[in-house]
Design a protein around this motif. Sequence first.
Motif, PDB file in Angstrom:
ATOM      1  N   SER A 123      13.710  25.504 -14.691  1.00 51.39           N
ATOM      2  CA  SER A 123      14.226  25.055 -13.399  1.00 51.39           C
ATOM      3  C   SER A 123      13.090  24.683 -12.448  1.00 51.39           C
ATOM      4  N   ASN A 127      13.948  21.220 -12.856  1.00 53.72           N
ATOM      5  CA  ASN A 127      15.154  21.330 -12.020  1.00 53.72           C
ATOM      6  C   ASN A 127      16.444  21.511 -12.815  1.00 53.72           C
ATOM      7  N   MET A 128      16.359  22.116 -13.980  1.00 56.06           N
ATOM      8  CA  MET A 128      17.564  22.424 -14.747  1.00 56.06           C
ATOM      9  C   MET A 128      17.261  23.526 -15.755  1.00 56.06           C
TER      10      MET A 128
END
Length: 232
Positions: A123, A127-128
């Motif tokens: 993340s 960003n995931m």
Amino acid sequence: MDRRESLRTLVMGGMASSFFLSSCVTDKESPIEEGDIIEEKQGYGRTPAEIERDEDLMSETFFTEEEMAIITSLADIIIPEDEESVSATEAGVPEFIEFIVKDIPEHQLPMRGGLMWLNRESSKQFNMPFVETSKENQLKIIDQIAYPQDFEKTSPGPTFFRRIKNLVVTGYFTSEPGIEYLDYRGNTPNVWDGVPEQVLKKHGLKYEEDFLKVAMDPANRGEVMNWDDYEI
């Protein structure tokens, strides 16, 4: 040398002996009596108490679905499918790891913490969560913790990766596809053609012709010899 061949070399060379795991439970007060061993469909003998314990462990669930998805991705990154054998997932490695952390609870906290760290790192960088990012991004993170020379020295990532790599290697190379890939033969008896002729002559000995016809006949090598029929 590819990743799978490197791992194979480690196992065959004996360098991975510390990877192989045994149950943390021993029962010194309950010795195994003759006749207690039961041959199970898995192909190995288990005592009734061991069978009951295995069933109890298999009825429990430790990892969440999300955690198992991460373990599955990691297992196939460490040992992917190739032209010679199946992937770690196809060999049942994620299920093996699920069982081992219940059988050896000392793995539970480091494994769960490592999986949480991996998600946070994914993340942070992309960003995931780890399983939702691309394979390319997953490999970038794995390369960072597998070869951590330039990675943060305080990061728990490299330590976690060593643990799960060892679990994946153990699970794979003790599975049926993994053993087949190693071409491990186990306690396979050699073919014995008797004492060499020159040794017999040196000691003034020779085999009886009737004995040779039976004992040295290749067609009979799979049979158990009845030595009572011959004078030794």
